[in-house]
Structure formats: structure tokens, C-alpha cells
Design an enzyme around this catalytic site. Structure first.
Site, PDB file in Angstrom:
ATOM      1  N   CYS A 180       0.826  -1.196   0.000  1.00  0.00           N
ATOM      2  CA  CYS A 180       0.000   0.000   0.000  1.00  0.00           C
ATOM      3  C   CYS A 180       0.876   1.268   0.000  1.00  0.00           C
ATOM      4  CB  CYS A 180      -0.986  -0.029   1.165  1.00  0.00           C
ATOM      5  SG  CYS A 180      -2.313   1.186   1.019  1.00  0.00           S
TER       6      CYS A 180
ATOM      7  N   HIS B  10      -3.772  -4.680  -0.381  1.00  0.00           N
ATOM      8  CA  HIS B  10      -3.393  -5.282   0.896  1.00  0.00           C
ATOM      9  C   HIS B  10      -3.494  -6.800   0.787  1.00  0.00           C
ATOM     10  CE1 HIS B  10      -3.172  -1.706   3.535  1.00  0.00           C
ATOM     11  NE2 HIS B  10      -4.010  -1.193   2.645  1.00  0.00           N
TER      12      HIS B  10
ATOM     13  N   GLU C  53      -2.621  -8.928   2.899  1.00  0.00           N
ATOM     14  CA  GLU C  53      -2.991  -9.471   4.216  1.00  0.00           C
ATOM     15  C   GLU C  53      -4.501  -9.399   4.468  1.00  0.00           C
ATOM     16  OE1 GLU C  53      -2.476  -5.063   5.117  1.00  0.00           O
ATOM     17  OE2 GLU C  53      -1.755  -6.526   3.652  1.00  0.00           O
TER      18      GLU C  53
END
Length: 200
Positions: free
Chosen positions: A83, A181, A183
Site C-alpha cells: 500500500c 493489501h 494481508e
């Protein structure tokens, strides 16, 4: 057998908890650091980021991490930038005029020029070329008002479209930089992180 260890740069402008959780679910242990020597030498290093470009660069400079990050990428060692982390690798950003980025990636970060709602919040399709080392096509989670429309001098670019096309991710040597992202991107994001760990 020892667990794989992932070093996460504690910039102070990132959601560290979600990043650590993603690696823990993959069976890795995580270490937070602000030490240039660790950023340069550890096997797997992550540059996360959430927030403003100027604040992110100020933190890296205060912590003395600019040179270590540049040297790590130049030497071909593994780095995952996420990001704001991707944006900090670029030359500059419209978000923070007059603030120089790390200039590891040859690109300029711009505000989205689109009638779509800004920030982009949610899932968007990423298209990866077949020669990508880590990236695969799929849907990723984004949270961004700014993006790089183009980046040169990299091995692979995976684009996405939000009003206009932009760089969703890129690869160069041991570097994987993602505007999204991983994650927070479900099973697709977890498999990307797994490939990054294995490839390093």
C-alpha cells in the site's frame, strides 16, 4: 524445525496487527524492527504502510532507514512493500508536494482522476502477466486515494482499473510491491504471501 521469520518495519504509519496476523496464519513468526542493520540483513522484510506519503517518508528518515531499504532492493534481496509502502518506493507523490520518495521505483504517485468514489475501498481485479514470479490474476482488497499510473524499470507490472488503469503491483528481482493489501485479500492474498516467502 524453526519457523520462518518475517521482519516487519515498524514505521508507525501502518496497520501492523493485520500484517502480523496474515503471516502467523501461514505459520511464520514476525519480528518488528526500526533498526537499519536488520532491514538490510534479515531474510524476509516487509515495508507496510497506511496513511500519508509525507508522514511515511518523515518516519523513514527519522529512523535512518532510507539507505538500508535502497541497498536491500539494489542488492536483489527480498522486500515486500504494501500500500503506502509501494508509494514510498516511488519518486514523489501529489499527496505531499516537495517531499522526495525513495526513488527505488521510477514512478510518480497521483490522486485518482475518476468520477468513482475516492478513496477506492474494496475488492478489485488484478491482472498478472504469465511471466510474474509471485503475482497471479485475482481479486485483491484496496484502500487508496492515490496510485502510480505507470512505473518503469521493473520486470513485471500487474494493472488494475478504477476509473483508469493504475499499477496494482510490480516485481523487480527480489522486490514485490503491492498497492493492495495482500494481508486482507483472503485466500488469494495468503497464496501470494506464501509464494513470496517460498521465493525468497
Amino acid at each position: 524445525m524453526a519457523k520462518t521469520s518475517v521482519t516487519i518495519i515498524a514505521t508507525g504509519v501502518a496497520n501492523i496487527a493485520s500484517m502480523r496476523g496474515a503471516f502467523h496464519r501461514l505459520g511464520c513468526e514476525t519480528v518488528l524492527t526500526q533498526e537499519p542493520a536488520r532491514v538490510l540483513e534479515d531474510s524476509l522484510v516487509v515495508l507496510p504502510g497506511v496513511g500519508a506519503f509525507g508522514a511515511g517518508m518523515e518516519r523513514l528518515r527519522v529512523l535512518g532507514l532510507e539507505g538500508a531499504i535502497r541497498e536491500r532492493v539494489t542488492s536483489g534481496r527480498s522486500l515486500l512493500a504494501v500500500c503506502l509502502g509501494l508509494q514510498l518506493l516511488c519518486r514523489s507523490s501529489e499527496e505531499s508536494p516537495g517531499i522526495d520518495g525513495l526513488s527505488i521505483l521510477d514512478g510518480v504517485v497521483e490522486r485518482f482522476r475518476t468520477p468513482e468514489r475516492i478513496p477506492q475501498l474494496g475488492w478489485n481485479e488484478v491482472t498478472a502477466p504469465p511471466e510474474a514470479r509471485y503475482l497471479r490474476s485475482g481479486y485483491a482488497y484496496f484502500a487508496n486515494s492515490f496510485c502510480a499510473r505507470s512505473i518503469t524499470g521493473v520486470d513485471v507490472i500487474a494493472p488494475a482499473t478504477y476509473g483508469h488503469q493504475f499499477v496494482a503491483a510490480c516485481e523487480r528481482g527480489g522486490l514485490l510491491a503491492c498497492q493492495f493489501h495482500p494481508e486482507l485479500s483472503g485466500a488469494w492474498g495468503a497464496s501470494l504471501l506464501d509464494r513470496w516467502i517460498a521465493g525468497a
